[in-house]
Design a protein around this motif. Structure first.
Motif: not given
Length: 118
Positions: A36-37, A40, A55, A59
């Protein structure tokens, strides 16, 4: 694997810092907490570079710009595919360039030449 997978990222044997600041070290971990990082971070870098996008647009760019892995298209193992910064950035395109600075006024003409001495 399930239909909730959106974007794949490195998440197996990822080296991370461990331990208190007084005794730091490194260890390898696996799982979504390691993957996930990466995604992100990609989103943050894109949004920082292109702040006018929403956002949802960032995405979508990440999803559409991912490198397809596994079965063609979206699948339960890799979702849209491997996170790919360049692919996402290409989908966002370049933002409008900043406005040009105001034109510099032309320099005044030089003074008339003096007559030759006699």
């Amino acid at each position: 694997f399930n239909d909730e997978v959106d974007i794949a990222a490195p998440g197996v044997d990822v080296v991370s810092t461990v331990g208190p600041p007084s005794d730091p070290g490194y260890d390898s971990f696996s799982g979504t907490s390691m993957a996930a990082p990466h995604v992100s971070g990609l989103a943050m870098v894109l949004w920082n570079k292109y702040p006018s996008y929403t956002n949802a647009e960032v995405r979508t760019a990440l999803e559409e710009g991912a490198e397809d892995l596994g079965a063609p298209g979206i699948d339960d193992q890799f979702g849209h595919g491997l996170a790919n910064y360049q692919g996402a950035e290409m989908r966002l395109g370049a933002p409008s360039p900043p406005p040009s600075p105001p034109a510099t006024p032309p320099a005044p003409p030089p003074p008339p030449a003096l007559p030759p001495p006699s």
